[in-house]
Design a protein around this motif. Structure first.
Motif, mmCIF file in Angstrom:
data_model
loop_
_atom_site.group_PDB
_atom_site.id
_atom_site.type_symbol
_atom_site.label_atom_id
_atom_site.label_comp_id
_atom_site.label_asym_id
_atom_site.label_seq_id
_atom_site.Cartn_x
_atom_site.Cartn_y
_atom_site.Cartn_z
ATOM 1 N N ALA A 34 0.814 -1.212 0.000
ATOM 2 C CA ALA A 34 0.000 0.000 0.000
ATOM 3 C C ALA A 34 0.849 1.265 0.000
ATOM 4 O O ALA A 34 0.297 2.374 0.048
ATOM 5 N N LEU A 35 2.174 1.153 -0.064
ATOM 6 C CA LEU A 35 3.035 2.327 -0.029
ATOM 7 C C LEU A 35 2.766 3.297 -1.182
ATOM 8 O O LEU A 35 2.708 4.514 -0.950
ATOM 9 N N PRO A 36 2.630 2.817 -2.448
ATOM 10 C CA PRO A 36 2.350 3.771 -3.516
ATOM 11 C C PRO A 36 1.084 4.589 -3.256
ATOM 12 O O PRO A 36 1.060 5.798 -3.508
ATOM 13 N N PHE A 91 4.294 -0.328 12.086
ATOM 14 C CA PHE A 91 3.966 -1.502 11.279
ATOM 15 C C PHE A 91 2.482 -1.862 11.413
ATOM 16 O O PHE A 91 1.793 -2.112 10.417
ATOM 17 N N THR A 92 2.000 -1.898 12.648
ATOM 18 C CA THR A 92 0.607 -2.277 12.881
ATOM 19 C C THR A 92 -0.350 -1.295 12.208
ATOM 20 O O THR A 92 -1.311 -1.690 11.548
ATOM 21 N N GLY A 93 -0.083 -0.005 12.369
ATOM 22 C CA GLY A 93 -0.934 1.004 11.742
ATOM 23 C C GLY A 93 -0.926 0.893 10.229
ATOM 24 O O GLY A 93 -1.985 1.018 9.579
ATOM 25 N N PHE A 94 0.250 0.648 9.635
ATOM 26 C CA PHE A 94 0.347 0.529 8.179
ATOM 27 C C PHE A 94 -0.422 -0.688 7.675
ATOM 28 O O PHE A 94 -1.103 -0.623 6.639
ATOM 29 N N LEU A 95 -0.346 -1.802 8.389
ATOM 30 C CA LEU A 95 -1.041 -3.008 7.958
ATOM 31 C C LEU A 95 -2.556 -2.854 8.068
ATOM 32 O O LEU A 95 -3.301 -3.326 7.201
ATOM 33 N N VAL A 96 -3.014 -2.213 9.129
ATOM 34 C CA VAL A 96 -4.455 -1.950 9.260
ATOM 35 C C VAL A 96 -4.917 -1.032 8.128
ATOM 36 O O VAL A 96 -5.977 -1.251 7.523
ATOM 37 N N TYR A 97 -4.124 -0.012 7.824
ATOM 38 C CA TYR A 97 -4.426 0.887 6.704
ATOM 39 C C TYR A 97 -4.497 0.099 5.397
ATOM 40 O O TYR A 97 -5.420 0.286 4.591
ATOM 41 N N LYS A 99 -5.118 -3.122 4.902
ATOM 42 C CA LYS A 99 -6.265 -4.041 4.867
ATOM 43 C C LYS A 99 -7.566 -3.300 4.577
ATOM 44 O O LYS A 99 -8.451 -3.819 3.892
ATOM 45 N N ILE A 100 -7.687 -2.060 5.075
ATOM 46 C CA ILE A 100 -8.923 -1.302 4.913
ATOM 47 C C ILE A 100 -8.952 -0.543 3.585
ATOM 48 O O ILE A 100 -9.952 -0.581 2.852
ATOM 49 N N VAL A 101 -7.863 0.141 3.259
ATOM 50 C CA VAL A 101 -7.851 1.045 2.106
ATOM 51 C C VAL A 101 -7.429 0.349 0.819
ATOM 52 O O VAL A 101 -7.988 0.613 -0.257
ATOM 53 N N VAL A 102 -6.437 -0.535 0.895
ATOM 54 C CA VAL A 102 -5.947 -1.241 -0.305
ATOM 55 C C VAL A 102 -5.965 -2.742 -0.012
ATOM 56 O O VAL A 102 -4.916 -3.356 0.195
ATOM 57 N N PRO A 103 -7.151 -3.363 0.031
ATOM 58 C CA PRO A 103 -7.260 -4.757 0.485
ATOM 59 C C PRO A 103 -6.522 -5.766 -0.388
ATOM 60 O O PRO A 103 -6.208 -6.854 0.084
ATOM 61 N N GLU A 104 -6.218 -5.412 -1.638
ATOM 62 C CA GLU A 104 -5.504 -6.361 -2.495
ATOM 63 C C GLU A 104 -3.990 -6.251 -2.342
ATOM 64 O O GLU A 104 -3.241 -7.068 -2.901
ATOM 65 N N ALA A 105 -3.511 -5.268 -1.583
ATOM 66 C CA ALA A 105 -2.071 -5.065 -1.424
ATOM 67 C C ALA A 105 -1.463 -6.144 -0.542
ATOM 68 O O ALA A 105 -2.090 -6.644 0.385
ATOM 69 N N SER A 106 -0.217 -6.503 -0.848
ATOM 70 C CA SER A 106 0.490 -7.480 -0.034
ATOM 71 C C SER A 106 1.174 -6.781 1.135
ATOM 72 O O SER A 106 1.300 -5.556 1.160
ATOM 73 N N LYS A 112 9.238 -11.397 -0.232
ATOM 74 C CA LYS A 112 8.502 -12.185 -1.203
ATOM 75 C C LYS A 112 7.206 -12.776 -0.660
ATOM 76 O O LYS A 112 7.206 -13.816 -0.019
ATOM 77 N N SER A 113 6.096 -12.101 -0.942
ATOM 78 C CA SER A 113 4.780 -12.640 -0.622
ATOM 79 C C SER A 113 3.747 -11.861 -1.417
ATOM 80 O O SER A 113 3.714 -10.633 -1.357
ATOM 81 N N ALA A 114 2.918 -12.593 -2.184
ATOM 82 C CA ALA A 114 1.880 -11.943 -2.984
ATOM 83 C C ALA A 114 0.542 -11.969 -2.280
ATOM 84 O O ALA A 114 -0.441 -11.465 -2.804
ATOM 85 N N ARG A 115 0.482 -12.529 -1.086
ATOM 86 C CA ARG A 115 -0.791 -12.671 -0.377
ATOM 87 C C ARG A 115 -1.236 -11.330 0.196
ATOM 88 O O ARG A 115 -0.441 -10.596 0.780
ATOM 89 N N PRO A 116 -2.515 -10.979 0.025
ATOM 90 C CA PRO A 116 -3.009 -9.721 0.609
ATOM 91 C C PRO A 116 -2.857 -9.712 2.129
ATOM 92 O O PRO A 116 -2.815 -10.755 2.772
ATOM 93 N N VAL A 117 -2.785 -8.509 2.686
ATOM 94 C CA VAL A 117 -2.650 -8.356 4.132
ATOM 95 C C VAL A 117 -3.862 -8.978 4.822
ATOM 96 O O VAL A 117 -5.007 -8.708 4.472
ATOM 97 N N GLY A 118 -3.611 -9.840 5.794
ATOM 98 C CA GLY A 118 -4.680 -10.494 6.533
ATOM 99 C C GLY A 118 -4.439 -10.411 8.024
ATOM 100 O O GLY A 118 -3.523 -9.714 8.492
#
Length: 279
Positions: A34-36, A91-97, A99-106, A112-118
């Protein structure tokens, strides 16, 4: 409790070093996070330290910060522990962001991981925050922890189970072993969604059309993880053996919601279409 707290800086330092290594060796993973979006850009990263996108530069900056904090934890554990707490909160805040804003982002946490944030990724960040907080209470260095170091084995196992990047080392072999014991699809199907329904959704999706020419098999494997069902196909990309993994959301039935990534045998993403036409 004193020896347990004293042992934590060693574990946190090793985790941060591993995380930094993944970021520095796979900087292109930044554009899959979700960085971009967070930094207001959408362009792909360009190679090299200079001229790289803001996302890649920030990604590398986090890696350098992780290395600095890891070194502090090994020498000046009190300062390092406080810095690790601040980093874990970030880290926690970025991952929550994500999951909510860019759910398809890894996650991009360790490369190396293509899995969306869960929930697993968020749980790992919270565990890092808890261990960092405990380390901040230590009155002696990790070299004085004694028997407290043995607890790190259990904590390291917990971190490994929460790390999607390590699934290929323990979870996939476990699944293959289970397959050898019974029917190939025993216990993997969702109680609510039949596989044939998922397959039909995949076949009608723009994601499938984007990689159709790369596929070399029918459904090879599938599994459910939180809000997603993952379906894999054998594939070939640029003359290399690969696997196409489709992420199918349980709650969103629109064809455009399905995502796909083509990965190699080590889990490195080879191709991931970012613009999927819905026509």
């Amino acid at each position: 409790m004193g020896t347990l707290a004293a042992a934590q800086p060693l574990l946190i330092a090793l985790i941060l070093a591993w995380s930094a290594y993944g970021k520095l060796t796979s900087p292109d993973q930044a554009d899959r996070t979700a960085l971009p979006r967070l930094l207001g850009e959408s362009g792909a990263a360009r190679p090299g330290w200079f001229g790289a996108s803001r996302a890649v530069a920030a990604y590398r900056g986090v890696a350098v910060l992780e290395i600095v904090i890891a070194l502090l934890l090994l020498r000046s554990w009190a300062i390092g522990a406080v810095a690790a707490v601040a980093l874990s909160v970030g880290f926690t805040g970025f991952l929550v962001y994500s999951k909510i804003v860019v759910p398809e982002a890894s996650c991009g946490c360790a490369g190396k991981s293509a899995r969306p944030v869960g929930n697993r990724a968020i749980g790992r960040a919270l565990l890092l925050l808890a261990t960092s907080g405990l380390a901040a209470t230590a009155s002696t260095g990790w070299w004085s922890a004694g028997a407290g170091l043995l607890v790190l084995v259990v904590e390291a196992a917990a971190f490994a189970m929460l790390s999607a990047e390590l699934d290929r080392y323990w979870l996939l072999p476990l699944r293959r072993f289970r397959i050898r014991l019974g029917h190939p699809y025993a216990g993997t199907a969702s109680d609510d969604t039949p596989l044939v329904a998922t397959q039909r959704r995949v076949l009608l999706s723009p994601a499938y059309r984007a990689v159709d020419g790369l596929l070399r098999s029918d459904i090879h494997d599938y599994w459910d993880d939180e809000d997603w069902r993952y379906v894999s196909y054998a594939a070939k990309y640029d003359g290399r053996r690969a696997t196409a993994v489709f992420a199918v959301p349980h709650q969103d039935s629109t064809p455009s919601a399905i995502r796909v990534a083509v990965v190699d045998e080590e889990g490195l993403t080879l191709y991931r279409p970012t613009m999927l036409a819905t026509a």
